[in-house]
Scaffold this motif. Sequence first.
Motif, PDB file in Angstrom:
ATOM      1  N   VAL A 220       0.822  -1.307   0.027  1.00 39.14           N
ATOM      2  CA  VAL A 220       0.075   0.003  -0.005  1.00 39.14           C
ATOM      3  C   VAL A 220       0.818   1.193  -0.119  1.00 39.14           C
ATOM      4  CG1 VAL A 220      -1.703   1.416   1.234  1.00 39.14           C
ATOM      5  CG2 VAL A 220      -1.852  -1.180   1.151  1.00 39.14           C
ATOM      6  N   ALA A 221       0.631   2.028  -1.151  1.00 42.16           N
ATOM      7  CA  ALA A 221       1.644   3.315  -0.956  1.00 42.16           C
ATOM      8  C   ALA A 221       0.786   4.570  -0.481  1.00 42.16           C
ATOM      9  CB  ALA A 221       1.901   3.769  -2.550  1.00 42.16           C
ATOM     10  N   ASP A 222      -0.653   4.309  -0.279  1.00 44.58           N
ATOM     11  CA  ASP A 222      -1.288   5.584   0.199  1.00 44.58           C
ATOM     12  C   ASP A 222      -3.010   4.925   0.325  1.00 44.58           C
ATOM     13  OD1 ASP A 222      -2.009   7.905   1.437  1.00 44.58           O
ATOM     14  OD2 ASP A 222      -1.846   9.034  -0.603  1.00 44.58           O
ATOM     15  N   ARG A 223      -3.484   5.439   1.248  1.00 43.79           N
ATOM     16  CA  ARG A 223      -4.948   5.122   1.516  1.00 43.79           C
ATOM     17  C   ARG A 223      -5.670   6.532   1.600  1.00 43.79           C
ATOM     18  NH1 ARG A 223      -5.495  -0.022   3.788  1.00 43.79           N
ATOM     19  NH2 ARG A 223      -3.435  -1.018   4.441  1.00 43.79           N
ATOM     20  N   ILE A 224      -6.448   6.774   0.858  1.00 38.35           N
ATOM     21  CA  ILE A 224      -7.486   8.043   0.460  1.00 38.35           C
ATOM     22  C   ILE A 224      -8.885   7.756   0.963  1.00 38.35           C
ATOM     23  CG2 ILE A 224      -7.980   9.984  -0.992  1.00 38.35           C
ATOM     24  CD1 ILE A 224      -5.411   9.144  -2.623  1.00 38.35           C
TER      25      ILE A 224
END
Length: 245
Positions: free
Chosen positions: A209-213
């Motif tokens: 996971v690079a980012d959670r938005i």
Amino acid sequence: MLTIEGITKHFDASPVITDFCLTVPENGCVALIGPSGCGKSTLFDLIMGVVPMETGKIRWRDRIVPDLSQLAAYMQQSDLLLPWLGLVDNARLPSDIAGESKATSMPRVEALFDRLGLAGFENYLPSMVSGGMRQRCALARTLMFGRDLVLLDEPLSALDAITRRNLQQMLRLLQTEFGKTILMVTHDIEEALVLADELIVLTRPPMRVADRITLSMPHPRRLEDPPLVVIKHRVLNMLQEGRQA
């Protein structure tokens, strides 16, 4: 709630997915987006039990399960309709497999056809209707499984832009009218922005996971709204940086 904990998978000694974790809230919609070949479809194969996991746990409603093959309805890019059956018989297949009588299943499938704009086309063969209508039939079949968890693996990617936009609203019905919990894979950022409650940006293999938005904007959403424009550029930049890494 769906929880995936610490999934790892190698192919030919190369790591594809490493210690991957994910949570999808009850009646939520989480979208996964990442570079081609990053492992999104492999993740679905793992959690559906098509390919064995090396490590990891899957929990559905606080119960550990070996996979989701008996718990999730799975809608894929290809509609997978049987060409020799009419649309209504294709949609009824889950009920037929479960041994449900036609008299019991027909009122349900007819109600779905009416809601999805397929009334009057019940006996048409798949070759006689458009791609959008075939995917609506596939959506009806997905709902006929009667499962509370739905996996969507780019079900609209083969369609033209206008048809996709219309069917995106149909997919929203999975939450708003049918109360489904949804995990979806897409290459289309705009599709994720329109449909999802949370957007998870993934890295190249080994997939992490690079980012959670969080997408807390109310529905229906307009892609030109400033917050969505900002998020779109943020995700595009991350995906571009990932391709160049």
